[in-house]
Scaffold this motif. Structure first.
Motif, PDB file in Angstrom:
ATOM      1  N   PRO B 220      30.136   0.264   2.532  1.00 54.54           N
ATOM      2  CA  PRO B 220      31.820  -0.312   2.563  1.00 54.54           C
ATOM      3  C   PRO B 220      32.152   0.425   3.982  1.00 54.54           C
ATOM      4  O   PRO B 220      32.040   1.769   4.138  1.00 54.54           O
ATOM      5  CB  PRO B 220      32.591  -0.011   1.676  1.00 54.54           C
ATOM      6  N   PHE B 221      33.008  -0.052   4.719  1.00 56.11           N
ATOM      7  CA  PHE B 221      33.664   0.671   6.023  1.00 56.11           C
ATOM      8  C   PHE B 221      35.020   0.227   6.067  1.00 56.11           C
ATOM      9  O   PHE B 221      35.446  -0.817   5.147  1.00 56.11           O
ATOM     10  CB  PHE B 221      32.964   0.454   7.166  1.00 56.11           C
ATOM     11  N   CYS B 222      35.876   1.080   6.702  1.00 51.53           N
ATOM     12  CA  CYS B 222      37.459   0.678   6.933  1.00 51.53           C
ATOM     13  C   CYS B 222      37.861   1.100   8.165  1.00 51.53           C
ATOM     14  O   CYS B 222      36.997   1.797   8.941  1.00 51.53           O
ATOM     15  CB  CYS B 222      38.102   1.228   5.712  1.00 51.53           C
ATOM     16  N   PHE B 223      38.993   0.601   8.620  1.00 48.37           N
ATOM     17  CA  PHE B 223      39.466   1.043  10.092  1.00 48.37           C
ATOM     18  C   PHE B 223      40.799   1.994   9.652  1.00 48.37           C
ATOM     19  O   PHE B 223      41.552   1.706   8.703  1.00 48.37           O
ATOM     20  CB  PHE B 223      39.938  -0.048  10.811  1.00 48.37           C
ATOM     21  N   ILE B 224      41.171   3.034  10.708  1.00 53.48           N
ATOM     22  CA  ILE B 224      42.401   3.479  10.417  1.00 53.48           C
ATOM     23  C   ILE B 224      42.991   3.520  11.815  1.00 53.48           C
ATOM     24  O   ILE B 224      42.267   3.795  12.859  1.00 53.48           O
ATOM     25  CB  ILE B 224      42.390   5.156  10.062  1.00 53.48           C
ATOM     26  N   ILE B 225      44.375   3.024  12.002  1.00 48.07           N
ATOM     27  CA  ILE B 225      44.936   2.951  13.296  1.00 48.07           C
ATOM     28  C   ILE B 225      45.778   4.118  13.191  1.00 48.07           C
ATOM     29  O   ILE B 225      46.823   4.063  12.198  1.00 48.07           O
ATOM     30  CB  ILE B 225      45.939   1.545  13.457  1.00 48.07           C
ATOM     31  N   PRO B 226      45.715   5.384  13.969  1.00 47.31           N
ATOM     32  CA  PRO B 226      46.530   6.313  13.742  1.00 47.31           C
ATOM     33  C   PRO B 226      48.007   6.195  14.510  1.00 47.31           C
ATOM     34  O   PRO B 226      47.837   5.574  15.650  1.00 47.31           O
ATOM     35  CB  PRO B 226      45.774   7.385  14.428  1.00 47.31           C
ATOM     36  N   ALA B 227      48.974   6.685  13.983  1.00 45.53           N
ATOM     37  CA  ALA B 227      50.350   6.974  14.566  1.00 45.53           C
ATOM     38  C   ALA B 227      50.291   8.083  15.499  1.00 45.53           C
ATOM     39  O   ALA B 227      49.170   8.675  15.618  1.00 45.53           O
ATOM     40  CB  ALA B 227      51.335   6.979  13.422  1.00 45.53           C
ATOM     41  N   PRO B 228      51.223   8.354  16.276  1.00 42.37           N
ATOM     42  CA  PRO B 228      51.071   9.546  16.763  1.00 42.37           C
ATOM     43  C   PRO B 228      50.724  10.874  15.884  1.00 42.37           C
ATOM     44  O   PRO B 228      51.220  11.102  15.067  1.00 42.37           O
ATOM     45  CB  PRO B 228      52.665   9.784  17.577  1.00 42.37           C
ATOM     46  N   LEU B 229      49.925  11.654  16.658  1.00 38.39           N
ATOM     47  CA  LEU B 229      48.940  12.826  15.929  1.00 38.39           C
ATOM     48  C   LEU B 229      49.776  14.203  16.014  1.00 38.39           C
ATOM     49  O   LEU B 229      50.403  14.543  16.794  1.00 38.39           O
ATOM     50  CB  LEU B 229      47.728  12.904  16.306  1.00 38.39           C
ATOM     51  N   HIS B 230      49.630  14.709  14.969  1.00 38.62           N
ATOM     52  CA  HIS B 230      50.096  16.095  14.752  1.00 38.62           C
ATOM     53  C   HIS B 230      49.002  16.891  15.586  1.00 38.62           C
ATOM     54  O   HIS B 230      47.929  16.436  15.365  1.00 38.62           O
ATOM     55  CB  HIS B 230      50.363  16.458  13.277  1.00 38.62           C
ATOM     56  N   PHE B 231      49.340  18.006  16.282  1.00 35.83           N
ATOM     57  CA  PHE B 231      48.275  18.669  16.857  1.00 35.83           C
ATOM     58  C   PHE B 231      47.140  18.931  16.197  1.00 35.83           C
ATOM     59  O   PHE B 231      45.935  18.873  16.554  1.00 35.83           O
ATOM     60  CB  PHE B 231      48.496  19.491  17.785  1.00 35.83           C
ATOM     61  N   THR B 232      47.403  19.458  14.723  1.00 35.01           N
ATOM     62  CA  THR B 232      46.128  19.792  13.859  1.00 35.01           C
ATOM     63  C   THR B 232      45.174  18.393  13.475  1.00 35.01           C
ATOM     64  O   THR B 232      44.103  18.420  13.508  1.00 35.01           O
ATOM     65  CB  THR B 232      46.441  20.422  12.567  1.00 35.01           C
ATOM     66  N   GLU B 233      46.074  17.328  13.459  1.00 35.46           N
ATOM     67  CA  GLU B 233      45.171  15.930  13.465  1.00 35.46           C
ATOM     68  C   GLU B 233      44.290  15.838  14.469  1.00 35.46           C
ATOM     69  O   GLU B 233      43.108  15.460  14.455  1.00 35.46           O
ATOM     70  CB  GLU B 233      46.159  14.856  13.090  1.00 35.46           C
ATOM     71  N   ALA B 234      45.020  15.953  15.472  1.00 36.39           N
ATOM     72  CA  ALA B 234      44.509  15.570  16.996  1.00 36.39           C
ATOM     73  C   ALA B 234      43.031  16.269  17.087  1.00 36.39           C
ATOM     74  O   ALA B 234      42.046  16.235  17.588  1.00 36.39           O
ATOM     75  CB  ALA B 234      45.359  15.845  18.233  1.00 36.39           C
ATOM     76  N   GLU B 235      43.234  17.825  16.790  1.00 35.30           N
ATOM     77  CA  GLU B 235      42.122  18.711  16.870  1.00 35.30           C
ATOM     78  C   GLU B 235      40.985  18.363  16.183  1.00 35.30           C
ATOM     79  O   GLU B 235      40.026  18.264  16.483  1.00 35.30           O
ATOM     80  CB  GLU B 235      42.481  20.107  16.412  1.00 35.30           C
ATOM     81  N   PHE B 236      41.330  17.882  14.973  1.00 32.63           N
ATOM     82  CA  PHE B 236      40.153  17.703  13.834  1.00 32.63           C
ATOM     83  C   PHE B 236      39.664  16.236  14.429  1.00 32.63           C
ATOM     84  O   PHE B 236      38.379  16.237  14.234  1.00 32.63           O
ATOM     85  CB  PHE B 236      40.791  17.513  12.456  1.00 32.63           C
ATOM     86  N   LEU B 237      40.324  15.389  14.830  1.00 38.29           N
ATOM     87  CA  LEU B 237      39.790  13.982  15.217  1.00 38.29           C
ATOM     88  C   LEU B 237      38.652  14.170  16.566  1.00 38.29           C
ATOM     89  O   LEU B 237      37.742  13.416  16.620  1.00 38.29           O
ATOM     90  CB  LEU B 237      40.810  13.211  15.721  1.00 38.29           C
ATOM     91  N   GLU B 238      39.083  15.558  17.237  1.00 40.60           N
ATOM     92  CA  GLU B 238      38.034  15.572  18.335  1.00 40.60           C
ATOM     93  C   GLU B 238      36.738  15.972  17.710  1.00 40.60           C
ATOM     94  O   GLU B 238      35.488  15.862  18.695  1.00 40.60           O
ATOM     95  CB  GLU B 238      38.674  16.727  19.237  1.00 40.60           C
ATOM     96  N   LEU B 239      36.470  16.407  16.577  1.00 42.89           N
ATOM     97  CA  LEU B 239      35.092  16.690  16.228  1.00 42.89           C
ATOM     98  C   LEU B 239      34.365  15.460  16.038  1.00 42.89           C
ATOM     99  O   LEU B 239      33.334  15.334  15.845  1.00 42.89           O
ATOM    100  CB  LEU B 239      35.186  17.067  14.660  1.00 42.89           C
ATOM    101  N   PHE B 240      34.928  14.154  15.828  1.00 45.18           N
ATOM    102  CA  PHE B 240      34.245  12.848  15.840  1.00 45.18           C
ATOM    103  C   PHE B 240      33.826  12.106  17.170  1.00 45.18           C
ATOM    104  O   PHE B 240      34.651  12.028  17.751  1.00 45.18           O
ATOM    105  CB  PHE B 240      34.909  12.074  14.611  1.00 45.18           C
TER     106      PHE B 240
END
Lengths: 240, 240
Positions: B220-240
């Protein structure tokens, strides 16, 4: 290896995968500063056959580097009530581990975020989550109510978590102050996912004065502020 | 007794409580019409030491009365991937059981609703969930995108589930059609909570044309449509 292991909501909610992982761990911590456990540490130790060290916020959050470093040389587990990443505080452990090149395994489990479906409300219709902080004598933030209003503006239910150390009476009082009469019905969920599960659907006004109901609410508990209900949701809520 | 048992996200995510309950059951059904399992039925049967009967929608939903009735005389379990009440369809089983006075136990487990925290996005900031339906030749609903817009209006991330039977290419195509250029970045999560977990953070445009990424996405797979990111969220997402 650092294992972040979710305990789920009840004593025996721990997964086979987690039990297997724990046999490889030489140190097992238990996080108790974000939620109150509905069972005793000793019962958990007996179940998993391991001694468990209480992890305080000071150890895990404030000295996260030291905490993660320990998992460089040996297998360490951090047991977390519910799902291990539901609280943002543990996401930062993942980041710290990446930096220090310590491998991490996250073992998810049930949490309040899914167990609120016991109310019959659709998980799909929940909006952003907010939490009620413990008020101090001269610091009484009401900003958590803004999230509830935002959710209501798009017809979304609100899950309202309650900070550890806040009892039901105080939490209801804070919600009442912050909402200034803008909400009527609320749902209180206590010990979801356990045999002691207790759900009550009533008005905030009624709950504030009904000591009998308040006495039945035990930690951990949370509130739900429902948006306009689908008829199947309304029908289900009538059961409580 | 009817047991609604969540299997969690991976084969060994089943809880000790569930294994215990299953030993009391003379009939065990497995629900496979709301999600695609990331493992084989045979592996599950081996793990729990019981034969499992595939439950089709026809049996559980359309003949829910008959289904629940069986649990009046004996212990019956319905195994559901993820959390058993995450899909509204199983809440109606609870109602049917109440009417027929059949006792029910719900055993929660991890689900996509909590595992999306692997992205580093805060669970607190997720708004309403929506899902992409399989389009028919002459019925191509785009209304699911309205939920994403509502969430964005209050700064909330959107979890977008994908109906069973829809592959990644089709799902991306539908999202692209429905959004009409109104979104840029998306996150794709595949097999969350398993060893094959795969998360990619990119633009919808890039994902639409990148067959190499598409090939790595499994059910199974899913999508996420992010809202404006908190900087810690942005930092973490850069890993992918």
């Amino acid at each position: 290896m650092l294992y972040l292991i979710g305990l789920g909501l009840d004593l025996k909610d721990i997964s086979l995968k987690a039990v297997e992982a724990l046999t490889k761990c030489s140190k097992v911590y238990l996080e108790i500063y974000t939620t109150a456990l509905p069972y005793k540490k000793a019962a958990l130790e007996k179940l998993i056959g391991k001694k468990v060290t209480i992890a305080v916020r000071e150890t895990v959050e404030n000295n996260s580097k030291e905490f993660v470093k320990e998992a460089k040389k040996k297998n360490v587990a951090l047991l977390v009530y519910g799902d291990p990443l539901a609280a943002t505080t543990h996401i930062s452990l993942l980041q710290e581990a990446k930096k220090l090149k310590v491998p991490v395994k996250v073992l998810h489990n049930s949490s309040v975020f899914s167990a609120i479906s016991e109310t019959g409300l659709q998980l799909y219709k929940f909006g952003k989550t907010t939490s009620i902080p413990k008020w101090q004598k001269d610091y009484k933030p009401t900003s958590f109510f803004r999230t509830i209003e935002e959710n209501l503006s798009i017809g979304a239910h609100s899950l309202v978590l309650v900070d550890i150390g806040l009892n039901i009476e105080e939490a209801l009082h804070e919600l009442n102050e912050a909402s200034q009469g803008k909400i009527s019905n609320i749902i209180v969920c206590s010990r979801l996912g356990t045999d002691e599960q207790y759900i009550v659907y009533s008005t905030l006004k009624e709950l504030l004065k009904n000591k009998k109901i308040q006495l039945q609410v035990k930690e951990p508990f949370c509130f739900i502020i429902p948006a306009p209900l689908h008829f199947t949701e309304a029908e289900f809520l009538e059961l409580f």
